[in-house]
Design a protein around this motif. Structure first.
Motif, short mmCIF file in Angstrom:
data_model
loop_
_atom_site.label_atom_id
_atom_site.label_comp_id
_atom_site.label_asym_id
_atom_site.label_seq_id
_atom_site.Cartn_x
_atom_site.Cartn_y
_atom_site.Cartn_z
N GLN A 11 -16.10 -16.48 23.00
CA GLN A 11 -16.11 -15.12 22.95
C GLN A 11 -17.42 -14.47 22.95
O GLN A 11 -17.64 -13.32 23.40
N HIS A 43 -15.07 0.59 31.69
CA HIS A 43 -14.56 -0.43 30.69
C HIS A 43 -14.85 -1.85 31.42
O HIS A 43 -14.08 -1.92 32.68
N SER A 59 -13.61 -5.92 30.86
CA SER A 59 -13.20 -7.05 30.11
C SER A 59 -13.79 -8.14 30.81
O SER A 59 -13.61 -8.42 31.85
N GLU A 111 -12.47 -7.77 34.63
CA GLU A 111 -11.84 -6.72 34.92
C GLU A 111 -12.66 -5.29 34.92
O GLU A 111 -13.10 -5.13 33.64
N SER A 143 -19.64 -9.11 29.64
CA SER A 143 -19.08 -7.89 29.77
C SER A 143 -19.98 -6.80 29.62
O SER A 143 -19.90 -5.62 30.50
N LYS A 201 -12.71 -12.15 30.70
CA LYS A 201 -12.07 -13.22 30.29
C LYS A 201 -12.67 -14.54 30.57
O LYS A 201 -12.85 -15.02 31.83
#
Length: 147
Positions: A53, A82, A84, A103, A60, A86
């Protein structure tokens, strides 16, 4: 290929005790202080954050900054971008390895333009440069979700 900065502009320092199971991490300036625990998917209680995390948040944020810089240089307004990240974690040979799927969404821009800018950002982002050739990474433009 290893890329070394010409000049170090900033050095972040964080110290961890206890690792990913019942550990604690703190930055040298005290602005970041988190309890660490493995997620439920890895047999932990899921009550603290975990290294993946933290890596996802850092990547990001860094990639978003690189994207905004590339967009600005191209004369494209993308202030509401934005990103993201992962971060996947799993066994690899005798150890473990990561994957990253980035993304990028920007309201009001065509996906093809977002993809082009994202690929350019992937060439300049320090995190992208750090993992290139070692961590499988995808960069994909996605539709922006209305708030």
């Amino acid at each position: 290929m290893t890329t070394t900065p010409e000049k170090i502009l900033y050095t972040a320092v964080a110290t961890t005790t206890g690792g990913r199971r019942g550990g604690h991490a703190r930055s040298s300036d005290g602005l970041l202080e988190v309890d660490l625990n493995a997620p439920k998917e890895l047999g932990g209680p899921g009550t603290g954050t975990n290294p993946e995390q933290l890596f996802a948040a850092g990547y990001s944020a860094c990639f978003n900054s690189a994207f905004l810089a590339v967009a600005k240089q191209a004369g494209v307004k993308a202030d509401d971008a934005h990103v993201s990240a992962k971060v996947g974690f799993g066994p690899a040979g005798q150890g473990y390895a990561l994957t990253v799927d980035l993304e990028v969404a920007v309201a009001g821009l065509e996906l093809a333009q977002v993809q082009e800018l994202a690929e350019a950002a992937h060439q300049v982002c320090p995190y992208s440069n750090a993992v290139r050739g070692n961590v499988p990474t995808t960069v994909t433009a996605v539709e922006a979700v209305a708030a």
